[in-house]
Scaffold this motif. Structure first.
Motif, mmCIF file in Angstrom:
data_model
loop_
_atom_site.group_PDB
_atom_site.id
_atom_site.type_symbol
_atom_site.label_atom_id
_atom_site.label_comp_id
_atom_site.label_asym_id
_atom_site.label_seq_id
_atom_site.Cartn_x
_atom_site.Cartn_y
_atom_site.Cartn_z
ATOM 1 N N ARG A 149 0.866 -1.189 0.000
ATOM 2 C CA ARG A 149 0.000 0.000 0.000
ATOM 3 C C ARG A 149 0.892 1.225 0.000
ATOM 4 N N ARG A 195 2.599 4.486 1.157
ATOM 5 C CA ARG A 195 2.830 5.044 2.494
ATOM 6 C C ARG A 195 2.368 6.480 2.536
ATOM 7 N N ARG A 196 1.843 6.892 3.682
ATOM 8 C CA ARG A 196 1.352 8.270 3.820
ATOM 9 C C ARG A 196 2.296 9.091 4.629
#
Length: 50
Positions: free
Chosen positions: A47, A49-50
């Motif tokens: 996913r 990364r934020r």
């Protein structure tokens, strides 16, 4: 989205895998998308990364 992504048949590049922050990381040999393998789990698409 291509058929490869719809079917979810990603193949990890085991020769290029490396340890990173408690998990193995590599990329799919077919489409190049990043993949991760958490401890005790199987290979999954990473996913963002934020």
């Amino acid at each position: 989205m291509d058929l490869h992504s719809l079917l979810g048949r990603h193949e990890p590049d085991l020769m290029a895998s490396r340890w990173d922050e408690g998990r193995f990381v590599t990329s799919c040999t077919i489409c190049g998308r990043p993949m991760v393998k958490p401890p005790g789990g199987g290979w999954l698409l990473a996913r963002p990364r934020r």
